[in-house]
Design a protein around this motif. Sequence first.
Motif, PDB file in Angstrom:
ATOM      1  N   SER A 190       0.825  -1.198   0.000  1.00 51.40           N
ATOM      2  CA  SER A 190       0.000   0.000   0.000  1.00 51.40           C
ATOM      3  C   SER A 190       0.864   1.255   0.000  1.00 51.40           C
ATOM      4  CB  SER A 190      -0.912   0.004   1.240  1.00 51.40           C
ATOM      5  OG  SER A 190      -1.597   1.229   1.354  1.00 51.40           O
ATOM      6  N   GLU A 284     -10.581   9.962   9.997  1.00 53.30           N
ATOM      7  CA  GLU A 284     -11.237  10.552   8.829  1.00 53.30           C
ATOM      8  C   GLU A 284     -10.334  11.620   8.225  1.00 53.30           C
ATOM      9  OE1 GLU A 284     -15.057  12.025   9.795  1.00 53.30           O
ATOM     10  OE2 GLU A 284     -15.904  10.064  10.327  1.00 53.30           O
ATOM     11  N   ASP A 353      -4.140   6.136   3.324  1.00 57.17           N
ATOM     12  CA  ASP A 353      -5.314   5.393   2.851  1.00 57.17           C
ATOM     13  C   ASP A 353      -6.597   6.177   3.101  1.00 57.17           C
ATOM     14  OD1 ASP A 353      -3.685   3.357   2.043  1.00 57.17           O
ATOM     15  OD2 ASP A 353      -4.014   2.106   3.807  1.00 57.17           O
ATOM     16  N   ALA A 354      -6.653   6.887   4.254  1.00 53.99           N
ATOM     17  CA  ALA A 354      -7.835   7.702   4.552  1.00 53.99           C
ATOM     18  C   ALA A 354      -7.975   8.842   3.555  1.00 53.99           C
ATOM     19  CB  ALA A 354      -7.747   8.244   5.979  1.00 53.99           C
ATOM     20  N   HIS A 356      -6.838   8.791   0.511  1.00 50.84           N
ATOM     21  CA  HIS A 356      -7.209   8.142  -0.756  1.00 50.84           C
ATOM     22  C   HIS A 356      -8.717   7.927  -0.831  1.00 50.84           C
ATOM     23  CE1 HIS A 356      -6.653   4.488  -3.645  1.00 50.84           C
ATOM     24  NE2 HIS A 356      -7.163   5.531  -4.242  1.00 50.84           N
ATOM     25  N   ARG A 357      -9.320   7.493   0.289  1.00 51.06           N
ATOM     26  CA  ARG A 357     -10.764   7.274   0.302  1.00 51.06           C
ATOM     27  C   ARG A 357     -11.541   8.585   0.198  1.00 51.06           C
ATOM     28  NH1 ARG A 357      -9.154   3.672   4.471  1.00 51.06           N
ATOM     29  NH2 ARG A 357      -9.759   5.232   6.038  1.00 51.06           N
ATOM     30  N   ALA A 358     -11.037   9.624   0.863  1.00 55.05           N
ATOM     31  CA  ALA A 358     -11.764  10.891   0.899  1.00 55.05           C
ATOM     32  C   ALA A 358     -11.588  11.705  -0.386  1.00 55.05           C
ATOM     33  CB  ALA A 358     -11.300  11.720   2.101  1.00 55.05           C
ATOM     34  N   PRO A 360      -9.817  10.818  -3.915  1.00 53.67           N
ATOM     35  CA  PRO A 360      -9.014   9.975  -4.824  1.00 53.67           C
ATOM     36  C   PRO A 360      -8.188  10.768  -5.835  1.00 53.67           C
ATOM     37  CG  PRO A 360     -11.266   9.145  -4.615  1.00 53.67           C
ATOM     38  CD  PRO A 360     -11.245  10.491  -3.968  1.00 53.67           C
ATOM     39  N   TRP A 363      -5.246  12.346  -4.055  1.00 57.17           N
ATOM     40  CA  TRP A 363      -4.281  11.304  -3.675  1.00 57.17           C
ATOM     41  C   TRP A 363      -3.437  10.861  -4.865  1.00 57.17           C
ATOM     42  CZ3 TRP A 363      -1.648   9.414   0.054  1.00 57.17           C
ATOM     43  CH2 TRP A 363      -1.061   8.159  -0.057  1.00 57.17           C
ATOM     44  N   GLN A 367       0.518  10.932  -3.962  1.00 56.52           N
ATOM     45  CA  GLN A 367       0.898   9.677  -3.334  1.00 56.52           C
ATOM     46  C   GLN A 367       2.395   9.389  -3.417  1.00 56.52           C
ATOM     47  OE1 GLN A 367      -0.767   6.170  -5.127  1.00 56.52           O
ATOM     48  NE2 GLN A 367      -0.622   6.972  -7.219  1.00 56.52           N
TER      49      GLN A 367
END
Length: 401
Positions: A190, A284, A353-354, A356-358, A360, A363, A367
């Motif tokens: 990841s 979050e 990862d948080a 990335h979810r919030a 994209p 990110w 990244q």
Amino acid sequence: MKRGIAIFVLLVVCTGMLAGCWSKKELTDLAFIIAVGLDKTKDGKYLASFQVVNPGNVAGATQRGGGAAGVPVSIYTSTGDTLVEASRKASEKMSRLLYYAHTNLMVIGEEVAREGLDGVFDALERNSQFRTTAHLVIAHGHSAKEILTVLTPVDKISANQIIKTLEFSEMAWGQTMNVDVWQVIRDLASPGRNPVITGVRIEGNPARGKRQTNVQSSVPDARVSLDGLALFKNGRLVKWVNGPTARGVVWVLDRIKQTNVTIPWNEKQEAIGYRTVRAKTDVEATVKRGRPTVSVHIKAEGDISEALVPIHLDDANVLFQLEKEIERDIKKEVKQAIETAQRARTDVFGFGDAVHRAAPRLWKKIQNEWHDRYFPELDVTVTADIYIRRIGLRNKPYMEK
């Protein structure tokens, strides 16, 4: 006619079932490997250590007086440029085939961990026998071979002793984590998270710990104990954390099951003890002015475990003040852990990862620079809601009398 067809089909099915023993292996031809250790030699090769069970000594140890029956495990070592080569080369020293289906523990030497875990797990993941649910630890201050050679008095197989210690320490203390190989592989793959692995060290004399007399004494010459958390970056060990900082890491990762928090009261340090019974951490991520921010919220319920100063625990206002003091202490541990990881430039919490979810799209842009540029400067807000559910059988400590 139909009867003949039925008999023919039945014979075909039975023939197929009888052919299932083509790859059989006799138990007397297998060496059951319980744990694997991985170190580096002076010339840069892998030194693999295999902890093999001596079935007769384990099965008859109780009936023949425990340690008097002989050592329950044997250690075999071999070297190679790769882990597979070292494993195959071990057949020169063993009279049985190496069997990995019962391997429950892997110990990685600190030198190997600092050089990098790239390529270490590939062979294990591809092996159909090896289970990626095997527990993983890092040898801290000693080699993996030395860790595996220490004989333990309670659990005859030392690998089982390490595994149980990992499980119960995470459950009761909260400064270590029980991590398996599969979890570390996912963290390595990841881009928004780095692995965290518990360390183990030897207390006492390692040379005496591998002798049978170590299990014949009420005070062993050597013990294997857990020691801190290893923080990784790009597959390499970059930082050890211990004590409250380690617990702060576990708080953020939502791995706290039970732990004991001690706070000051009435100018006395470590005066009130608080034991958590339930805890939950939510992470979050949001985007503000084009930059990611993260909020960490901790919610815990617990009991008063001890009170070493005069205090009225039957007063609701006092309990409210205690809850606020415990909240401050927990937030301090968490902030210290986050700052330590930011200085080491490694996101072991999964904040990436948080994000990335919030967001994209954002990110995707950041990244590649997350760990070195964005994470060290990340704005993290920590909040906590702590509740005292029970105070025990005494409202007022007897010391005030």
